[in-house]
Design a protein around this motif. Structure first.
Motif, PDB file in Angstrom:
ATOM      1  N   ILE A  48      44.864 -57.103 -34.738  1.00 45.53           N
ATOM      2  CA  ILE A  48      44.344 -57.407 -36.069  1.00 45.53           C
ATOM      3  C   ILE A  48      43.119 -56.540 -36.314  1.00 45.53           C
ATOM      4  CG2 ILE A  48      43.111 -59.155 -37.406  1.00 45.53           C
ATOM      5  CD1 ILE A  48      45.051 -61.209 -36.435  1.00 45.53           C
ATOM      6  N   THR A  49      43.123 -55.833 -37.433  1.00 47.56           N
ATOM      7  CA  THR A  49      41.974 -55.027 -37.855  1.00 47.56           C
ATOM      8  C   THR A  49      41.250 -55.766 -38.976  1.00 47.56           C
ATOM      9  OG1 THR A  49      43.138 -52.988 -37.310  1.00 47.56           O
ATOM     10  CG2 THR A  49      41.227 -52.802 -38.760  1.00 47.56           C
ATOM     11  N   ASN A  50      39.970 -56.001 -38.785  1.00 45.01           N
ATOM     12  CA  ASN A  50      39.190 -56.781 -39.740  1.00 45.01           C
ATOM     13  C   ASN A  50      38.507 -55.858 -40.734  1.00 45.01           C
ATOM     14  OD1 ASN A  50      37.489 -58.689 -41.008  1.00 45.01           O
ATOM     15  ND2 ASN A  50      37.414 -59.902 -39.125  1.00 45.01           N
ATOM     16  N   CYS A  51      38.786 -56.053 -42.019  1.00 43.92           N
ATOM     17  CA  CYS A  51      38.162 -55.250 -43.076  1.00 43.92           C
ATOM     18  C   CYS A  51      37.303 -56.121 -44.002  1.00 43.92           C
ATOM     19  CB  CYS A  51      39.222 -54.494 -43.876  1.00 43.92           C
ATOM     20  SG  CYS A  51      40.635 -55.504 -44.417  1.00 43.92           S
ATOM     21  N   SER A  52      36.896 -57.290 -43.515  1.00 44.69           N
ATOM     22  CA  SER A  52      36.079 -58.202 -44.314  1.00 44.69           C
ATOM     23  C   SER A  52      34.704 -57.595 -44.602  1.00 44.69           C
ATOM     24  CB  SER A  52      35.911 -59.536 -43.588  1.00 44.69           C
ATOM     25  OG  SER A  52      37.158 -60.148 -43.357  1.00 44.69           O
ATOM     26  N   VAL A  53      34.096 -58.059 -45.698  1.00 40.99           N
ATOM     27  CA  VAL A  53      32.768 -57.582 -46.121  1.00 40.99           C
ATOM     28  C   VAL A  53      31.846 -58.781 -46.270  1.00 40.99           C
ATOM     29  CG1 VAL A  53      31.456 -56.398 -47.935  1.00 40.99           C
ATOM     30  CG2 VAL A  53      33.759 -55.599 -47.311  1.00 40.99           C
ATOM     31  N   GLY A  54      30.623 -58.673 -45.724  1.00 41.89           N
ATOM     32  CA  GLY A  54      29.606 -59.687 -45.933  1.00 41.89           C
ATOM     33  C   GLY A  54      29.763 -60.940 -45.108  1.00 41.89           C
ATOM     34  N   ALA A  55      30.643 -60.936 -44.097  1.00 37.74           N
ATOM     35  CA  ALA A  55      30.887 -62.138 -43.303  1.00 37.74           C
ATOM     36  C   ALA A  55      30.010 -62.157 -42.055  1.00 37.74           C
ATOM     37  CB  ALA A  55      32.353 -62.216 -42.906  1.00 37.74           C
ATOM     38  N   SER A  56      29.565 -63.333 -41.696  1.00 42.62           N
ATOM     39  CA  SER A  56      28.803 -63.487 -40.462  1.00 42.62           C
ATOM     40  C   SER A  56      29.610 -64.213 -39.386  1.00 42.62           C
ATOM     41  CB  SER A  56      27.506 -64.252 -40.724  1.00 42.62           C
ATOM     42  OG  SER A  56      27.794 -65.547 -41.240  1.00 42.62           O
ATOM     43  N   SER A  57      30.708 -64.871 -39.761  1.00 42.89           N
ATOM     44  CA  SER A  57      31.584 -65.513 -38.781  1.00 42.89           C
ATOM     45  C   SER A  57      33.018 -65.472 -39.296  1.00 42.89           C
ATOM     46  CB  SER A  57      31.154 -66.959 -38.523  1.00 42.89           C
ATOM     47  OG  SER A  57      31.325 -67.760 -39.681  1.00 42.89           O
ATOM     48  N   PHE A  58      33.956 -65.564 -38.319  1.00 43.43           N
ATOM     49  CA  PHE A  58      35.368 -65.419 -38.628  1.00 43.43           C
ATOM     50  C   PHE A  58      36.145 -66.533 -37.928  1.00 43.43           C
ATOM     51  CE2 PHE A  58      33.227 -61.388 -38.170  1.00 43.43           C
ATOM     52  CZ  PHE A  58      33.504 -60.740 -39.360  1.00 43.43           C
ATOM     53  N   GLU A  59      37.193 -67.004 -38.586  1.00 43.11           N
ATOM     54  CA  GLU A  59      38.086 -67.978 -37.956  1.00 43.11           C
ATOM     55  C   GLU A  59      39.515 -67.660 -38.355  1.00 43.11           C
ATOM     56  OE1 GLU A  59      39.144 -72.742 -37.940  1.00 43.11           O
ATOM     57  OE2 GLU A  59      37.120 -72.103 -38.515  1.00 43.11           O
ATOM     58  N   PHE A  60      40.314 -67.206 -37.345  1.00 43.51           N
ATOM     59  CA  PHE A  60      41.718 -66.923 -37.565  1.00 43.51           C
ATOM     60  C   PHE A  60      42.551 -68.122 -37.140  1.00 43.51           C
ATOM     61  CE2 PHE A  60      40.160 -62.565 -37.410  1.00 43.51           C
ATOM     62  CZ  PHE A  60      40.942 -61.921 -38.368  1.00 43.51           C
ATOM     63  N   ASP A  61      43.537 -68.455 -37.955  1.00 38.88           N
ATOM     64  CA  ASP A  61      44.550 -69.450 -37.619  1.00 38.88           C
ATOM     65  C   ASP A  61      45.895 -68.733 -37.675  1.00 38.88           C
ATOM     66  OD1 ASP A  61      46.536 -71.439 -37.658  1.00 38.88           O
ATOM     67  OD2 ASP A  61      45.205 -72.888 -38.593  1.00 38.88           O
ATOM     68  N   PHE A  62      46.617 -68.687 -36.531  1.00 36.74           N
ATOM     69  CA  PHE A  62      47.819 -67.857 -36.437  1.00 36.74           C
ATOM     70  C   PHE A  62      49.091 -68.602 -36.804  1.00 36.74           C
ATOM     71  CE2 PHE A  62      44.767 -66.215 -33.243  1.00 36.74           C
ATOM     72  CZ  PHE A  62      44.423 -65.059 -33.932  1.00 36.74           C
ATOM     73  N   GLY A  63      48.971 -69.839 -37.231  1.00 37.29           N
ATOM     74  CA  GLY A  63      50.130 -70.569 -37.721  1.00 37.29           C
ATOM     75  C   GLY A  63      51.006 -71.159 -36.643  1.00 37.29           C
ATOM     76  N   ASN A  64      50.584 -71.048 -35.371  1.00 34.61           N
ATOM     77  CA  ASN A  64      51.366 -71.598 -34.263  1.00 34.61           C
ATOM     78  C   ASN A  64      50.546 -72.563 -33.411  1.00 34.61           C
ATOM     79  OD1 ASN A  64      49.634 -69.746 -33.110  1.00 34.61           O
ATOM     80  ND2 ASN A  64      51.160 -68.883 -31.722  1.00 34.61           N
ATOM     81  N   GLY A  65      49.436 -73.045 -34.004  1.00 35.61           N
ATOM     82  CA  GLY A  65      48.572 -73.965 -33.281  1.00 35.61           C
ATOM     83  C   GLY A  65      47.452 -73.307 -32.518  1.00 35.61           C
ATOM     84  N   THR A  66      47.359 -71.975 -32.568  1.00 37.77           N
ATOM     85  CA  THR A  66      46.282 -71.267 -31.875  1.00 37.77           C
ATOM     86  C   THR A  66      45.339 -70.645 -32.902  1.00 37.77           C
ATOM     87  OG1 THR A  66      47.520 -69.179 -31.736  1.00 37.77           O
ATOM     88  CG2 THR A  66      47.773 -70.748 -29.927  1.00 37.77           C
ATOM     89  N   THR A  67      44.088 -70.513 -32.508  1.00 43.40           N
ATOM     90  CA  THR A  67      43.053 -69.954 -33.375  1.00 43.40           C
ATOM     91  C   THR A  67      42.189 -68.985 -32.583  1.00 43.40           C
ATOM     92  OG1 THR A  67      41.518 -71.759 -32.880  1.00 43.40           O
ATOM     93  CG2 THR A  67      42.967 -72.045 -34.792  1.00 43.40           C
ATOM     94  N   SER A  68      41.342 -68.239 -33.298  1.00 39.44           N
ATOM     95  CA  SER A  68      40.409 -67.328 -32.647  1.00 39.44           C
ATOM     96  C   SER A  68      39.210 -67.111 -33.553  1.00 39.44           C
ATOM     97  CB  SER A  68      41.075 -65.975 -32.352  1.00 39.44           C
ATOM     98  OG  SER A  68      40.139 -65.046 -31.835  1.00 39.44           O
ATOM     99  N   THR A  69      38.031 -66.961 -32.933  1.00 47.65           N
ATOM    100  CA  THR A  69      36.818 -66.629 -33.686  1.00 47.65           C
ATOM    101  C   THR A  69      36.399 -65.185 -33.441  1.00 47.65           C
ATOM    102  OG1 THR A  69      35.470 -67.514 -31.867  1.00 47.65           O
ATOM    103  CG2 THR A  69      35.983 -69.002 -33.700  1.00 47.65           C
ATOM    104  N   ASP A  70      37.251 -64.398 -32.752  1.00 47.46           N
ATOM    105  CA  ASP A  70      36.978 -62.970 -32.608  1.00 47.46           C
ATOM    106  C   ASP A  70      37.145 -62.286 -33.958  1.00 47.46           C
ATOM    107  OD1 ASP A  70      36.610 -63.412 -29.939  1.00 47.46           O
ATOM    108  OD2 ASP A  70      38.603 -62.711 -29.347  1.00 47.46           O
TER     109      ASP A  70
END
Length: 471
Positions: A48-70
């Protein structure tokens, strides 16, 4: 007049600066990410390549019950399906934005080759290898609607047109989860299968001509063979041999670890039976710098055919195949309670750190060259027909029920994929690809009755456990 104009200009400039400080531009926050591939295979890793702007934290939800804050995680899926990947970003002031993308994960079975079957066939591989420039597997076969007990087939795989050429090699008697075949200097072959019931552990031996036609057959219960290792001009057939007991006169005959030293025609030159270990066996054998290390098991006899207190075992031999010492591991979770449990795969492999991995049933150990246990790990209950492959400096791979696992040199789990194989006798590294045959669960529905069986597929993967499409 000039002084008034100058003062007015300074006053206007002051007002302008004051307005800039009080009216800050609106905070810009954008949630944005890209995936390296939106159509994947089960177990395939994508970035996953992150192109977000102005964010200080991230939370991914992959739709299979797993998440990541990377901010840019690596992701893989263990099940096929359509998944919504959601990213929630938060600014330093607490503002939130959300965006999503769809990824499709293909059914992993589409990448395999499937052995043809007839209605009622129950087949699974008990050996897999590369010989005579071709991949092959030895098939344990029976039909659930047939009266016969079953048979063994030698199945050659032709990848040029994805065909399976099957040759009968022996009738099947008793249970068998382990077998091997060796080629003699005159192109004849010797086929060996472990044969067992709960109270019996023995051997089936079949001599075959160059066309795989049976020439002779022997069944016996006084010995068992698990495999063969070539050592210069010798061929070491290892397992167990039944001997007289010197310590327990009530039990007249035990099986002790044994090696047949043979020539290239299969003729026994000498038999080494290690009387130092009663009621034990060698399940796998590895060459070391100053001899050999064997992996198997040892038990305490109850009577002539039954035992208790199974423990994993290693035996050190010198270059002349003579006994040096042995180590048993008392802290096992393997519940081997009868001879059928010993009709299994036993694996030992040396890795780049000069340590060894021992693997059978549902546990593996990392040991040093002296046999000291460094790590022990248990896996879920599974088929006892499983495999181990060392990857030089990259660690090692083991199969288990439904999963492949990759570990680093310190036995830390790097990655697992769900490949859906139940019984996987060998992993073969060829042309930088890892090939395997495995039995998978299937069923027949006939007259509203459901019959559960195993069938066979052939698969391949790279060293990072990414499945390779063989079609």
């Amino acid at each position: 007049m000039k002084k008034i104009t100058l003062l007015a200009s300074i006053f206007l400039l002051f007002l302008s600066c004051s307005n800039d400080e009080s009216e800050q531009p609106e905070e810009q926050l954008i949630a944005c990410f890209d995936v390296s591939n939106d159509t994947l295979e089960v177990g395939e890793v994508f970035q996953i390549t992150n192109c977000s702007v102005g964010a200080s934290s991230f939370e991914f939800d992959f739709g299979n019950g797993t998440t990541s804050t990377d901010d840019a995680p690596l992701v893989s899926y263990q099940e096929s399906g359509v998944y919504t990947v959601k990213l929630k970003v938060t600014s330093s002031s607490g503002a939130i934005k959300i965006t999503t993308q769809i990824v499709r994960v293909n059914d992993i079975e589409e990448n395999y080759l499937y052995a043809p079957v007839l209605e009622g066939d129950n087949i699974f591989p008990i050996n897999f290898g590369f010989s005579d420039n071709s991949f092959y597997y030895i098939e344990n076969f029976w039909n659930i609607f047939a009266a016969s007990s079953g048979r063994f087939n030698y199945v050659k795989i032709d990848f040029s047109d994805n065909t399976f050429n099957k040759s009968y090699i022996a009738n099947k008697s008793y249970n068998s989860g382990h077998a091997f075949i060796s080629t003699l200097s005159n192109d004849e072959k010797l086929f060996y299968s472990t044969r067992s019931l709960q109270s019996i552990l023995g051997l089936k031996e079949v001599k075959l001509n160059s066309s795989l036609q049976p020439l002779s057959t022997q069944n016996n219960t006084y010995r068992v063979l698990y495999g063969i290792l070539e050592d210069n001009d010798n061929y070491l057939y290892y397992g167990a041999y039944r001997i007289s007991s010197s310590n327990e006169p009530d039990f007249s005959l035990y099986k002790s670890p044994s090696i047949d030293i043979r020539d290239n025609m299969g003729i026994i030159l000498e038999r080494k039976t290690y009387n130092e270990i009663e009621q034990g066996f060698i399940g796998d054998l590895e060459k070391t710098d100053d001899g050999f290390i064997a992996f198997g098991g040892i038990t305490d006899p109850i009577d002539f055919n039954t035992f208790e207190n199974y423990r994993p075992l290693i035996i050190f031999l010198n270059n002349d195949y003579e006994y040096v010492s042995h180590v048993t591991y008392e802290n096992t979770s393997i519940a081997a309670i009868d001879n059928d449990n010993l009709n299994a795969s036993f694996n030992i492999a040396k890795i780049a750190t000069n340590n060894y991995v021992l693997y059978s049933h549902n546990e593996f150990r990392l040991i040093d060259a002296q046999g000291n246990e460094l790590i022990k790990s248990d896996l879920p209950t599974q088929s006892s027909v499983q495999s181990l492959l060392a990857l030089e400096n990259e660690g090692f791979i083991i199969s288990s029920k439904d999963y492949m696992h990759k570990y680093d040199l310190n036995a830390n789990l790097i990655k697992s994929i769900k490949f859906n194989g139940k019984a996987t006798p060998n992993l073969v590294l060829k042309d930088n690809k890892i090939f395997f045959a495995s039995g998978y669960s299937s069923s027949y529905i006939i007259d509203e009755n459901n019959y559960s069986v195993l069938k066979t597929f052939i698969g391949a993967m790279d060293k990072d456990l990414n499945i390779i499409n063989l079609n």
